[in-house]
Scaffold this motif. Structure first.
Motif, mmCIF file in Angstrom:
data_model
loop_
_atom_site.group_PDB
_atom_site.id
_atom_site.type_symbol
_atom_site.label_atom_id
_atom_site.label_comp_id
_atom_site.label_asym_id
_atom_site.label_seq_id
_atom_site.Cartn_x
_atom_site.Cartn_y
_atom_site.Cartn_z
ATOM 1 N N LEU A 139 0.813 -1.213 0.000
ATOM 2 C CA LEU A 139 0.000 0.000 0.000
ATOM 3 C C LEU A 139 0.848 1.265 0.000
ATOM 4 N N SER A 140 2.069 1.171 0.508
ATOM 5 C CA SER A 140 2.983 2.322 0.532
ATOM 6 C C SER A 140 3.679 2.549 -0.807
ATOM 7 N N ASP A 141 3.544 1.638 -1.724
ATOM 8 C CA ASP A 141 4.182 1.737 -3.041
ATOM 9 C C ASP A 141 3.394 2.730 -3.895
ATOM 10 N N ARG A 142 3.942 3.913 -4.072
ATOM 11 C CA ARG A 142 3.234 4.980 -4.787
ATOM 12 C C ARG A 142 3.139 4.744 -6.292
ATOM 13 N N THR A 143 3.819 3.752 -6.826
ATOM 14 C CA THR A 143 3.626 3.415 -8.237
ATOM 15 C C THR A 143 2.337 2.622 -8.428
ATOM 16 N N ARG A 144 1.793 2.092 -7.349
ATOM 17 C CA ARG A 144 0.583 1.272 -7.423
ATOM 18 C C ARG A 144 -0.607 1.875 -6.671
ATOM 19 N N GLY A 175 -6.656 14.643 -5.157
ATOM 20 C CA GLY A 175 -7.644 14.437 -4.110
ATOM 21 C C GLY A 175 -8.394 13.112 -4.207
ATOM 22 N N ARG A 176 -8.014 12.289 -5.167
ATOM 23 C CA ARG A 176 -8.648 10.964 -5.333
ATOM 24 C C ARG A 176 -7.632 9.873 -5.035
ATOM 25 N N LEU A 177 -8.121 8.800 -4.456
ATOM 26 C CA LEU A 177 -7.284 7.649 -4.168
ATOM 27 C C LEU A 177 -7.271 6.740 -5.390
ATOM 28 N N GLU A 178 -6.089 6.540 -5.957
ATOM 29 C CA GLU A 178 -5.909 5.623 -7.081
ATOM 30 C C GLU A 178 -5.188 4.397 -6.539
ATOM 31 N N VAL A 179 -5.828 3.234 -6.676
ATOM 32 C CA VAL A 179 -5.265 2.019 -6.103
ATOM 33 C C VAL A 179 -5.092 0.949 -7.172
ATOM 34 N N PRO A 239 -5.298 -2.413 -9.355
ATOM 35 C CA PRO A 239 -6.450 -3.186 -9.833
ATOM 36 C C PRO A 239 -6.773 -4.406 -8.969
ATOM 37 N N ILE A 240 -5.857 -4.809 -8.107
ATOM 38 C CA ILE A 240 -6.130 -5.924 -7.189
ATOM 39 C C ILE A 240 -7.422 -5.668 -6.423
ATOM 40 N N PHE A 241 -7.659 -4.418 -6.074
ATOM 41 C CA PHE A 241 -8.832 -4.074 -5.280
ATOM 42 C C PHE A 241 -10.127 -4.207 -6.071
ATOM 43 N N ASP A 242 -10.036 -4.200 -7.403
ATOM 44 C CA ASP A 242 -11.207 -4.463 -8.240
ATOM 45 C C ASP A 242 -11.329 -5.954 -8.542
ATOM 46 N N TRP A 243 -10.212 -6.595 -8.862
ATOM 47 C CA TRP A 243 -10.233 -8.015 -9.211
ATOM 48 C C TRP A 243 -10.748 -8.868 -8.060
ATOM 49 N N CYS A 244 -10.429 -8.478 -6.846
ATOM 50 C CA CYS A 244 -10.794 -9.274 -5.661
ATOM 51 C C CYS A 244 -11.626 -8.433 -4.695
ATOM 52 N N ALA A 260 -4.797 3.818 6.243
ATOM 53 C CA ALA A 260 -4.708 5.192 5.754
ATOM 54 C C ALA A 260 -3.280 5.725 5.783
ATOM 55 N N ALA A 261 -2.540 5.460 6.843
ATOM 56 C CA ALA A 261 -1.162 5.962 6.942
ATOM 57 C C ALA A 261 -0.296 5.388 5.826
ATOM 58 N N ALA A 262 -0.423 4.102 5.538
ATOM 59 C CA ALA A 262 0.361 3.479 4.461
ATOM 60 C C ALA A 262 -0.007 4.064 3.109
ATOM 61 N N LEU A 263 -1.280 4.414 2.949
ATOM 62 C CA LEU A 263 -1.745 4.999 1.696
ATOM 63 C C LEU A 263 -1.404 6.484 1.584
ATOM 64 N N GLY A 264 -0.891 7.056 2.667
ATOM 65 C CA GLY A 264 -0.529 8.473 2.651
ATOM 66 C C GLY A 264 -1.713 9.392 2.826
ATOM 67 N N ILE A 265 -2.732 8.902 3.509
ATOM 68 C CA ILE A 265 -3.946 9.687 3.727
ATOM 69 C C ILE A 265 -3.903 10.299 5.111
#
Length: 184
Positions: free
Chosen positions: A135-140, A146-150, A152-157, A172-177
């Motif tokens: 989740l801390s990997d900002r390439t993914r 202002g939008r969270l882009e995550v 595709p794993i979160f859609d596939w599963c 949230a902290a790992a996502l940088g929120i």
């Protein structure tokens, strides 16, 4: 890993010797660690069958020769596939969303392979570390405009992460929120 192919083969042989009755006698954490390690080891083995002449795991095919559906190994006394481990055993029996960050599809977009094997004694910590790492990997996973882009794993599963908002709030902290609430 190609240089240590004999050690990998010995490990795969040891996995194949475990029977269903023995496996069922293990605690849940030991079963999960075994299946995660088996999935990752057999994925590496599949890639090595064509290494170095392979660019992507999808080079095996999507319909014929699909590396995830191909029953190319024996596990728990029967022919098995990577999809069988992931969907038929892990997702079905353990209901643990963090396992998606422990499994490696040999793909750039999927979580990195962990540097150590999963063990029953450390499984909780290992799953948590892998989740935070991914989740801390900002390439993914990132905040953009202002939008969270995550991933595709979160859609596939998606059913494994439901409710998604609660899962994202937990990390949230790992996502940088800031503030713990994911943006929409």
């Amino acid at each position: 890993m190609a240089r240590d192919r004999a050690a990998l083969q010995a490990y795969l042989d040891s996995l194949s010797k475990v029977g269903e009755a023995e496996f069922q006698g293990w605690p849940k954490a030991e079963q999960m660690a075994f299946l995660i390690n088996a999935y990752n080891a057999y994925t590496v083995e599949k890639i090595l069958t064509r290494y170095p002449r392979i660019r992507s795991i999808r080079d095996f095919g999507r319909f014929f020769g699909n590396p995830f559906k191909d029953e190319f190994f024996t596990l728990l006394g029967g022919k098995a596939s990577l999809d069988g481990i992931e969907h038929g055993m892990l997702r079905k029996n353990y209901r643990e969303p963090r396992l998606h960050f422990a499994l490696n599809w040999a793909s750039i977009g999927w979580p990195m392979l962990r540097e150590e094997a999963y063990t029953a004694e450390r499984l909780e910590r290992q799953l948590e570390e892998q989740t935070v790492r991914f989740l801390s990997d900002r390439t993914r996973n990132r905040l953009a405009g202002g939008r969270l882009e995550v991933s595709p794993i979160f859609d596939w599963c998606k059913e494994d992460f439901a409710p998604r908002e609660a899962f994202f709030a937990r990390y949230a902290a790992a996502l940088g929120i800031a503030g713990g609430a994911p943006p929409r």
